[in-house]
Design an enzyme around this catalytic site. Structure first.
Site, mmCIF file in Angstrom:
data_model
loop_
_atom_site.group_PDB
_atom_site.id
_atom_site.type_symbol
_atom_site.label_atom_id
_atom_site.label_comp_id
_atom_site.label_asym_id
_atom_site.label_seq_id
_atom_site.Cartn_x
_atom_site.Cartn_y
_atom_site.Cartn_z
ATOM 1 N N GLY A 39 0.846 -1.187 0.000
ATOM 2 C CA GLY A 39 0.000 0.000 0.000
ATOM 3 C C GLY A 39 0.877 1.230 0.000
ATOM 4 O O GLY A 39 1.827 1.326 0.784
ATOM 5 N N LYS A 40 0.594 2.174 -0.895
ATOM 6 C CA LYS A 40 1.485 3.333 -1.031
ATOM 7 C C LYS A 40 1.642 4.117 0.267
ATOM 8 O O LYS A 40 2.733 4.543 0.618
ATOM 9 C CB LYS A 40 0.999 4.241 -2.165
ATOM 10 C CG LYS A 40 1.263 3.668 -3.537
ATOM 11 C CD LYS A 40 1.021 4.693 -4.621
ATOM 12 C CE LYS A 40 1.527 4.153 -5.948
ATOM 13 N NZ LYS A 40 2.991 3.951 -5.948
ATOM 14 N N GLY A 41 0.534 4.318 0.980
ATOM 15 C CA GLY A 41 0.646 5.051 2.232
ATOM 16 C C GLY A 41 1.510 4.330 3.238
ATOM 17 O O GLY A 41 2.422 4.914 3.841
ATOM 18 N N ALA A 42 1.230 3.038 3.427
ATOM 19 C CA ALA A 42 2.009 2.259 4.390
ATOM 20 C C ALA A 42 3.462 2.134 3.969
ATOM 21 O O ALA A 42 4.374 2.201 4.808
ATOM 22 C CB ALA A 42 1.387 0.868 4.553
ATOM 23 N N ASN A 43 3.702 1.958 2.673
ATOM 24 C CA ASN A 43 5.084 1.881 2.192
ATOM 25 C C ASN A 43 5.851 3.148 2.511
ATOM 26 O O ASN A 43 7.006 3.112 2.962
ATOM 27 C CB ASN A 43 5.113 1.650 0.674
ATOM 28 C CG ASN A 43 4.618 0.284 0.264
ATOM 29 O OD1 ASN A 43 4.488 -0.617 1.076
ATOM 30 N ND2 ASN A 43 4.338 0.135 -1.024
ATOM 31 N N ASN A 184 5.449 10.121 -11.016
ATOM 32 C CA ASN A 184 6.381 9.481 -11.942
ATOM 33 C C ASN A 184 6.035 9.934 -13.358
ATOM 34 O O ASN A 184 5.162 10.798 -13.551
ATOM 35 C CB ASN A 184 6.383 7.958 -11.787
ATOM 36 C CG ASN A 184 5.055 7.307 -12.176
ATOM 37 O OD1 ASN A 184 4.194 7.907 -12.825
ATOM 38 N ND2 ASN A 184 4.861 6.064 -11.772
ATOM 39 N N LEU A 221 11.982 9.319 -12.564
ATOM 40 C CA LEU A 221 12.227 8.811 -13.907
ATOM 41 C C LEU A 221 12.819 7.408 -13.906
ATOM 42 O O LEU A 221 13.532 7.030 -14.835
ATOM 43 C CB LEU A 221 13.184 9.766 -14.648
ATOM 44 C CG LEU A 221 12.733 11.233 -14.741
ATOM 45 C CD1 LEU A 221 13.882 12.105 -15.235
ATOM 46 C CD2 LEU A 221 11.535 11.364 -15.654
ATOM 47 N N ALA A 249 7.575 -0.463 -5.039
ATOM 48 C CA ALA A 249 7.811 0.441 -3.893
ATOM 49 C C ALA A 249 9.042 1.318 -4.049
ATOM 50 O O ALA A 249 9.388 2.055 -3.119
ATOM 51 C CB ALA A 249 7.881 -0.312 -2.571
ATOM 52 N N ALA A 250 9.705 1.295 -5.211
ATOM 53 C CA ALA A 250 10.852 2.181 -5.388
ATOM 54 C C ALA A 250 10.437 3.647 -5.272
ATOM 55 O O ALA A 250 11.118 4.462 -4.634
ATOM 56 C CB ALA A 250 11.522 1.920 -6.738
ATOM 57 N N GLY A 251 9.288 3.987 -5.883
ATOM 58 C CA GLY A 251 8.799 5.357 -5.773
ATOM 59 C C GLY A 251 8.428 5.729 -4.353
ATOM 60 O O GLY A 251 8.659 6.863 -3.908
ATOM 61 N N ASP A 252 7.879 4.780 -3.610
ATOM 62 C CA ASP A 252 7.528 5.046 -2.207
ATOM 63 C C ASP A 252 8.782 5.240 -1.359
ATOM 64 O O ASP A 252 8.816 6.088 -0.456
ATOM 65 C CB ASP A 252 6.699 3.893 -1.655
ATOM 66 C CG ASP A 252 5.381 3.721 -2.398
ATOM 67 O OD1 ASP A 252 4.823 4.732 -2.850
ATOM 68 O OD2 ASP A 252 4.924 2.568 -2.521
ATOM 69 N N SER A 291 11.688 -4.438 0.846
ATOM 70 C CA SER A 291 12.819 -3.912 0.076
ATOM 71 C C SER A 291 13.325 -2.573 0.592
ATOM 72 O O SER A 291 14.333 -2.062 0.098
ATOM 73 C CB SER A 291 12.408 -3.740 -1.396
ATOM 74 O OG SER A 291 11.529 -2.638 -1.564
#
Length: 309
Positions: A39-43, A184, A221, A249-252, A291
């Site tokens: 989940g983006k928020g949790a990440n 992104n 990017l 999750a790299a963006g997170d 990760s």
């Protein structure tokens, strides 16, 4: 007292590895199925907490078997979960993720309880938000809740970082109310209507977003790093080359790193570089929250040392 407050999603990621992405109508043999907290928020909350920030999370999980493990996992990461509610009338959010042999992923999300996060949830955290330095938001909870949280942060002079993901058009006037907009390439294209596939096209999208009123635009990017844009100009921050295992999750991780660096007082370009280091390290390991790098790993990478990959 939290330095960073996150209003966002909690998902259980159902992840399977495959040699490639399946074609339409194709059944493809996969391998290595795992259930991983996401989940983006949790990440983003976990990413910031692992980097040493005091973090509080606002969100909901369902009244099913997935909910309690997600909350407990955040607690183990050091996140204050006192404002994560168990919603007995909904299922926990889930994400179905395929990761191919190159490390690229394809994701389908069922929002579940995340779609029920509302103004009441945000109100319950106003005391903590009033003392925070940064508010992190994404688009995996209702947009009216996102806008309400932005308004509350503005009243308390708390900086807002908005990650407009998953990609969708933003309501009129929402973008101009945030301090840092971090899409992104695909999300930048959705917001602007401009194809965004490389640094020059990202610059065009960033100019359009700046004209909408947001003071800082940071377009991530992937392996090319990030583009930082303000009314003072644009700077391309390249990413260091690593062997990608899984880009989930790299963006997170980038956004968590960016928020932590801003709280620590880094100048903007340094904060973007720090976030880029966190995001780059995240692609070297499998999974979402599994990760996320530690503060020691990111600092060493930021100083130019090679990770133990």
């Amino acid at each position: 007292m939290a330095d960073i407050v996150v209003v966002g999603s909690l998902n259980m990621d159902l992840v399977v590895k495959a040699p490639r992405m399946p074609l339409g109508g194709e059944t493809l043999a996969g391998r290595d199925f795992q259930m991983i907290p996401g989940g983006k928020g949790a990440n983003q909350a976990a990413a910031a907490a692992r980097l040493g920030a005091r973090v509080a999370m606002v969100g909901r999980v369902g009244g099913d078997a997935f909910g309690p493990p997600l909350i407990e996992n955040l607690r183990r990461q050091g996140v204050d979960t006192g404002h994560v509610r168990i919603d007995e009338e909904a299922a926990t959010g889930t994400a179905m993720i395929i990761v191919d042999d190159s490390g690229q992923n394809s994701i389908v999300v069922a929002s579940g309880a995340n779609g029920r996060v509302n103004e009441e949830d945000v109100d319950r955290l106003e005391g903590a938000l009033s003392q925070a330095r940064v508010l992190l938001l994404q688009f995996e909870v209702p947009l009216e809740t996102v806008e309400y949280a932005i308004q509350m942060a503005s009243r308390h002079q708390v900086r807002v970082i908005l990650n407009p993901a998953p990609a969708r058009p933003a309501p009129p006037g929402l973008i101009e109310k945030v301090d840092y907009l971090v899409p992104n390439e695909f999300e930048a294209g959705t917001l602007t209507g401009l194809e965004t596939k490389d640094v020059p096209s990202a610059e065009r999208a960033a100019r359009k977003l700046l004209r909408s009123g947001v003071p800082v635009v940071i377009i991530t990017l992937g392996e090319r790093g990030a583009l930082m844009a303000t009314d003072q100009g644009m700077i391309h921050v390249p990413a260091r080359e690593v062997q990608a295992v899984d880009t989930t999750a790299a963006g997170d991780a980038f956004i968590g790193g960016l928020a932590v660096a801003l709280v620590k007082g880094f100048p903007l370009e340094g904060a973007v570089r720090y976030g880029s280091c966190a995001g780059t390290l995240a692609v070297t390991k499998f999974g979402a929250q599994t990760s996320l790098p530690s503060a020691e790993e990111v600092q060493a990478f930021y100083e130019g040392k090679d990770p133990d990959l």
